[in-house]
Motif scaffolding. Structure first.
Motif, PDB file in Angstrom:
ATOM      1  N   PRO A 173     -29.936 -28.106  -0.812  1.00 17.55           N
ATOM      2  CA  PRO A 173     -31.350 -28.435  -0.580  1.00 17.55           C
ATOM      3  C   PRO A 173     -32.271 -27.294  -1.012  1.00 17.55           C
ATOM      4  O   PRO A 173     -31.889 -26.131  -0.967  1.00 17.55           O
ATOM      5  CB  PRO A 173     -31.425 -28.652   0.931  1.00 17.55           C
ATOM      6  N   TYR A 174     -33.471 -27.664  -1.445  1.00 18.47           N
ATOM      7  CA  TYR A 174     -34.477 -26.640  -1.756  1.00 18.47           C
ATOM      8  C   TYR A 174     -35.600 -26.625  -0.725  1.00 18.47           C
ATOM      9  O   TYR A 174     -36.281 -25.611  -0.563  1.00 18.47           O
ATOM     10  CB  TYR A 174     -35.058 -26.822  -3.172  1.00 18.47           C
ATOM     11  N   LEU A 186     -36.716 -28.149   3.399  1.00 19.25           N
ATOM     12  CA  LEU A 186     -36.413 -28.858   4.638  1.00 19.25           C
ATOM     13  C   LEU A 186     -37.700 -29.505   5.141  1.00 19.25           C
ATOM     14  O   LEU A 186     -38.737 -28.844   5.226  1.00 19.25           O
ATOM     15  CB  LEU A 186     -35.862 -27.897   5.695  1.00 19.25           C
ATOM     16  N   GLN A 235     -32.933 -32.709   4.391  1.00 18.75           N
ATOM     17  CA  GLN A 235     -32.585 -31.733   3.359  1.00 18.75           C
ATOM     18  C   GLN A 235     -32.920 -32.337   2.002  1.00 18.75           C
ATOM     19  O   GLN A 235     -32.267 -33.258   1.546  1.00 18.75           O
ATOM     20  CB  GLN A 235     -31.096 -31.386   3.433  1.00 18.75           C
ATOM     21  N   GLN A 236     -33.972 -31.816   1.388  1.00 19.10           N
ATOM     22  CA  GLN A 236     -34.435 -32.348   0.109  1.00 19.10           C
ATOM     23  C   GLN A 236     -33.777 -31.585  -1.038  1.00 19.10           C
ATOM     24  O   GLN A 236     -33.847 -30.357  -1.093  1.00 19.10           O
ATOM     25  CB  GLN A 236     -35.958 -32.219   0.015  1.00 19.10           C
ATOM     26  N   LYS A 243     -35.196 -20.967  -5.341  1.00 21.51           N
ATOM     27  CA  LYS A 243     -35.441 -20.559  -3.951  1.00 21.51           C
ATOM     28  C   LYS A 243     -35.484 -19.040  -3.841  1.00 21.51           C
ATOM     29  O   LYS A 243     -36.394 -18.473  -3.236  1.00 21.51           O
ATOM     30  CB  LYS A 243     -34.347 -21.118  -3.036  1.00 21.51           C
ATOM     31  N   SER A 296     -40.356 -26.347   4.841  1.00 16.77           N
ATOM     32  CA  SER A 296     -39.990 -24.947   4.666  1.00 16.77           C
ATOM     33  C   SER A 296     -38.926 -24.844   3.569  1.00 16.77           C
ATOM     34  O   SER A 296     -38.231 -25.824   3.278  1.00 16.77           O
ATOM     35  CB  SER A 296     -39.449 -24.354   5.962  1.00 16.77           C
ATOM     36  N   ALA A 308     -35.522 -24.205   2.054  1.00 21.49           N
ATOM     37  CA  ALA A 308     -34.162 -24.239   2.595  1.00 21.49           C
ATOM     38  C   ALA A 308     -33.486 -22.881   2.369  1.00 21.49           C
ATOM     39  O   ALA A 308     -33.710 -22.241   1.342  1.00 21.49           O
ATOM     40  CB  ALA A 308     -33.348 -25.343   1.921  1.00 21.49           C
TER      41      ALA A 308
END
Length: 243
Positions: free
Chosen positions: A97-98, A100, A196-197, A221, A239, A241
């Protein structure tokens, strides 16, 4: 990181990087009020990946997450931006994920429901966007409450108000924005889930391409790119991840 010619072919076999964009999640993508052009964190990431590959980015825009997923699964798009969910895993390779994103509930002001734990009861109808991550999650977890599916995530509160339902569920930021349009409602404190995106691509593109996309997300990230994009677009309720 650099991409080899074989990776460029895997990511963009048509010569363009076709990025599936879901406008149903305002944290990730929206349209400019004046121009109608889509913008947001997911689009910034797609263009950054296109720059790395040295190819033009073509945005393939959808109103719902389900349409966006099917476009990548059916290879009408090369990459997409999705909530990680086991039901979406077939045919798609997800990155870590990048971002949240918090999922929250809205209820009428006069509702007796005061906490997230009180939602799953007989007689409670919960509105969600059809095929959204919230729909998939709540379909697995709610035992007593009934799920009512709106056509899309942005339409959740309209359906909730129109049908006089008990609870609306969705992206916290979207629900908070809808409070201004639909007074007489309130948010329940806290959150009922964290999404989780991630990015994803068709599994048919191979393990090397999947690993390269995962490494790209980790780099975006670590470099602060994702955090800067969230700040630039004024995004709250999400936010970066962790690595």
């Amino acid at each position: 990181m650099t991409f080899s010619a074989s990776l460029r072919q895997a990511f963009a076999p048509s010569g363009k990087l076709r990025a599936s964009i879901n406008l149903g999640n305002p944290i990730l993508a929206r349209r400019h009020a004046s121009s109608g052009e889509p913008f947001g964190v997911s689009i910034d990431l797609a263009r950054a990946l296109g720059d790395r590959l040295g190819v033009e980015v073509q945005l393939v825009v959808f109103d719902t997450a389900n349409q966006s997923v099917e476009a990548v699964r059916g290879e009408q798009a090369d990459i997409g931006f999705f909530a990680i969910d086991p039901l979406r895993g077939e045919g798609i390779a997800f990155t870590p994920p990048y971002v949240l994103i918090e999922g929250s509930y809205m209820v009428p002001e006069a509702s007796a429901i005061q906490a997230n734990e009180e939602v799953d009861r007989p007689g409670v109808r919960v509105t969600v966007g059809k095929g959204s991550a919230y729909d998939l999650f709540l379909s697995r977890t709610l035992q007593a409450a009934e799920i009512v599916r709106a056509p899309s995530s942005p339409a959740v509160v309209e359906v909730f108000v129109e049908q006089k339902l008990e609870v609306a569920a969705g992206v916290k930021q979207q629900l908070q924005a809808d409070l201004a349009r639909f007074p007489g409602h309130r948010m329940l404190p806290g959150r009922f889930m964290v999404i989780q995106q991630a990015m994803g691509l068709p599994q048919s593109r191979g393990a090397e391409a999947a690993q390269a996309l995962a490494a790209f997300v980790q780099e975006m990230k670590a470099s602060g790119f994702v955090a800067e994009a969230l700040a630039r677009h004024g995004i709250q309720g999400a936010s970066v991840a962790p690595l």
